[in-house]
Scaffold this motif. Structure first.
Motif, mmCIF file in Angstrom:
data_model
loop_
_atom_site.group_PDB
_atom_site.id
_atom_site.type_symbol
_atom_site.label_atom_id
_atom_site.label_comp_id
_atom_site.label_asym_id
_atom_site.label_seq_id
_atom_site.Cartn_x
_atom_site.Cartn_y
_atom_site.Cartn_z
ATOM 1 N N GLY A 159 57.440 59.967 27.332
ATOM 2 C CA GLY A 159 57.158 58.730 26.619
ATOM 3 C C GLY A 159 58.463 58.077 26.214
ATOM 4 O O GLY A 159 59.302 58.711 25.574
ATOM 5 N N ARG A 160 58.666 56.823 26.613
ATOM 6 C CA ARG A 160 59.854 56.060 26.228
ATOM 7 C C ARG A 160 59.411 55.063 25.165
ATOM 8 O O ARG A 160 58.648 54.132 25.438
ATOM 9 C CB ARG A 160 60.441 55.332 27.445
ATOM 10 N N ILE A 161 59.896 55.273 23.954
ATOM 11 C CA ILE A 161 59.417 54.493 22.817
ATOM 12 C C ILE A 161 60.553 53.641 22.268
ATOM 13 O O ILE A 161 61.596 54.159 21.863
ATOM 14 C CB ILE A 161 58.861 55.415 21.710
ATOM 15 N N THR A 162 60.351 52.344 22.288
ATOM 16 C CA THR A 162 61.303 51.403 21.711
ATOM 17 C C THR A 162 60.831 51.037 20.298
ATOM 18 O O THR A 162 59.658 50.761 20.084
ATOM 19 C CB THR A 162 61.409 50.134 22.583
ATOM 20 N N ARG A 163 61.756 51.071 19.358
ATOM 21 C CA ARG A 163 61.449 50.879 17.933
ATOM 22 C C ARG A 163 60.398 51.902 17.482
ATOM 23 O O ARG A 163 59.332 51.544 16.974
ATOM 24 C CB ARG A 163 60.994 49.437 17.657
ATOM 25 N N ALA A 164 60.705 53.156 17.690
ATOM 26 C CA ALA A 164 59.800 54.243 17.320
ATOM 27 C C ALA A 164 59.565 54.241 15.809
ATOM 28 O O ALA A 164 60.497 54.046 15.022
ATOM 29 C CB ALA A 164 60.374 55.580 17.760
ATOM 30 N N GLU A 165 58.327 54.466 15.424
ATOM 31 C CA GLU A 165 57.921 54.348 14.016
ATOM 32 C C GLU A 165 57.284 55.622 13.487
ATOM 33 O O GLU A 165 56.382 55.579 12.660
ATOM 34 C CB GLU A 165 56.954 53.167 13.861
ATOM 35 N N GLY A 166 57.727 56.783 13.985
ATOM 36 C CA GLY A 166 57.193 58.025 13.469
ATOM 37 C C GLY A 166 55.822 58.367 13.995
ATOM 38 O O GLY A 166 55.030 59.044 13.305
ATOM 39 N N GLN A 167 55.512 57.938 15.206
ATOM 40 C CA GLN A 167 54.223 58.294 15.804
ATOM 41 C C GLN A 167 54.045 59.809 15.835
ATOM 42 O O GLN A 167 55.016 60.557 15.923
ATOM 43 C CB GLN A 167 54.132 57.731 17.234
ATOM 44 N N ARG A 168 52.807 60.239 15.782
ATOM 45 C CA ARG A 168 52.516 61.672 15.746
ATOM 46 C C ARG A 168 52.215 62.210 17.138
ATOM 47 O O ARG A 168 51.675 61.509 17.988
ATOM 48 C CB ARG A 168 51.323 61.937 14.832
ATOM 49 N N ILE A 169 52.588 63.474 17.334
ATOM 50 C CA ILE A 169 52.172 64.199 18.530
ATOM 51 C C ILE A 169 51.469 65.474 18.081
ATOM 52 O O ILE A 169 51.857 66.098 17.092
ATOM 53 C CB ILE A 169 53.355 64.539 19.461
ATOM 54 N N THR A 170 50.433 65.841 18.814
ATOM 55 C CA THR A 170 49.671 67.052 18.516
ATOM 56 C C THR A 170 49.597 67.908 19.767
ATOM 57 O O THR A 170 49.217 67.414 20.838
ATOM 58 C CB THR A 170 48.251 66.704 18.028
ATOM 59 N N ALA A 171 49.977 69.169 19.642
ATOM 60 C CA ALA A 171 49.998 70.069 20.796
ATOM 61 C C ALA A 171 48.590 70.409 21.245
ATOM 62 O O ALA A 171 47.651 70.518 20.443
ATOM 63 C CB ALA A 171 50.752 71.341 20.445
ATOM 64 N N GLY A 172 48.452 70.585 22.552
ATOM 65 C CA GLY A 172 47.178 70.970 23.133
ATOM 66 C C GLY A 172 46.861 72.435 22.894
ATOM 67 O O GLY A 172 47.599 73.150 22.196
ATOM 68 N N PRO A 173 45.779 72.937 23.489
ATOM 69 C CA PRO A 173 45.297 74.299 23.205
ATOM 70 C C PRO A 173 46.256 75.397 23.644
ATOM 71 O O PRO A 173 46.181 76.517 23.127
ATOM 72 C CB PRO A 173 43.978 74.378 23.971
#
Length: 253
Positions: free
Chosen positions: A222-236
């Motif tokens: 994921g290439r994020i411009t002006r990243a704002e603290g988006q969340r990621i959640t790991a899969g199983p």
């Protein structure tokens, strides 16, 4: 301005197959060229490499580049013209500053010094290049085992040249606008991406759910411009994730 997110899938990457080498390139590299995909932020190279036993990259030159190598499986032998040598293994942060010029080789450590196979496992690693903030520096090398830090969960700052990470980074890079963070996420664990002008998220193994983009599988980015603290959640199955935090971008003029 609002954050923008560009998802690049694993099977969209440039691909090099050379018998002993299986390599996927997130950006233009070697004979693969696309003028619209040369870099993101300060990150020019992100190669996902698998090298067969008893083989590897013979001695070759680099100049004016900060090169960070992260091994996922196996062992990689490094030797360079400045007298540095060692074995890079999973959990060992390693950086080579090419500076005014350096020669180095990288080989799969699956064979003994006698040339006989000790075990025949490929080595799998991600190698990433960022430009230094000053050209013509003296070549250098640094490494540190961060397995204990990774076991605590969350983000570990693998490499950084940013002043705010001076007390927590594992190793330094000669780029004051960039830092690399890594996490071995447990199944279902949730983390936040940095708040930064540029953030590059690479799923080295496993899968995550990226807020605003949906699922990312192994090899996706994921290439994020002006990243704002988006969340990621790991899969199983959990995930191993590399995240570049960058406050500037390469000028391609």
């Amino acid at each position: 301005m609002a954050s923008t997110l560009d998802v690049r899938r694993a099977d969209e990457r440039f691909h090099t197959r050379a018998g002993w080498l299986e390599s996927h390139h997130s950006f233009s590299f070697s004979q693969h060229w696309n003028p619209d995909n040369t870099h993101f932020g300060l990150l020019l190279v992100s190669n996902d490499d698998i090298v067969a036993p008893g083989t590897g990259f013979d001695t070759h030159p680099h100049r004016d580049m900060e090169i960070v190598t992260w091994v996922l499986d196996g062992n990689l032998v490094h030797q360079d013209s400045e007298g540095h040598n060692g074995v890079i293994y999973p959990g060992l942060a390693q950086r080579m500053s090419a500076g005014t010029g350096i020669l180095h080789s990288e080989k799969n450590d699956s064979w003994t010094l006698t040339g006989q196979p000790e075990h025949q496992d490929p080595v799998h690693f991600v190698q990433m290049w960022v430009i230094p903030d000053e050209a013509g520096i003296r070549p250098g090398y640094e490494q540190l085992d961060i397995n204990d830090e990774l076991a605590h969960g969350g983000w570990t700052t693998l490499a950084s040249g940013m002043s705010q990470h001076a007390d927590q980074r594992a190793i330094g890079i000669r780029q004051k606008h960039a830092a690399l963070h890594v996490s071995r996420m447990r199944p279902g664990e949730t983390l936040q991406i940095v708040t930064a002008p540029f953030a590059h998220l690479f799923v080295a193994r496993g899968s995550v759910e990226l807020e605003g983009a949906g699922p990312l599988a192994t090899g996706d980015a994921g290439r994020i411009t002006r990243a704002e603290g988006q969340r990621i959640t790991a899969g199983p199955e959990g995930a191993e994730v590399l995240m570049w935090e960058m406050s500037a971008a390469v000028s391609m003029r």
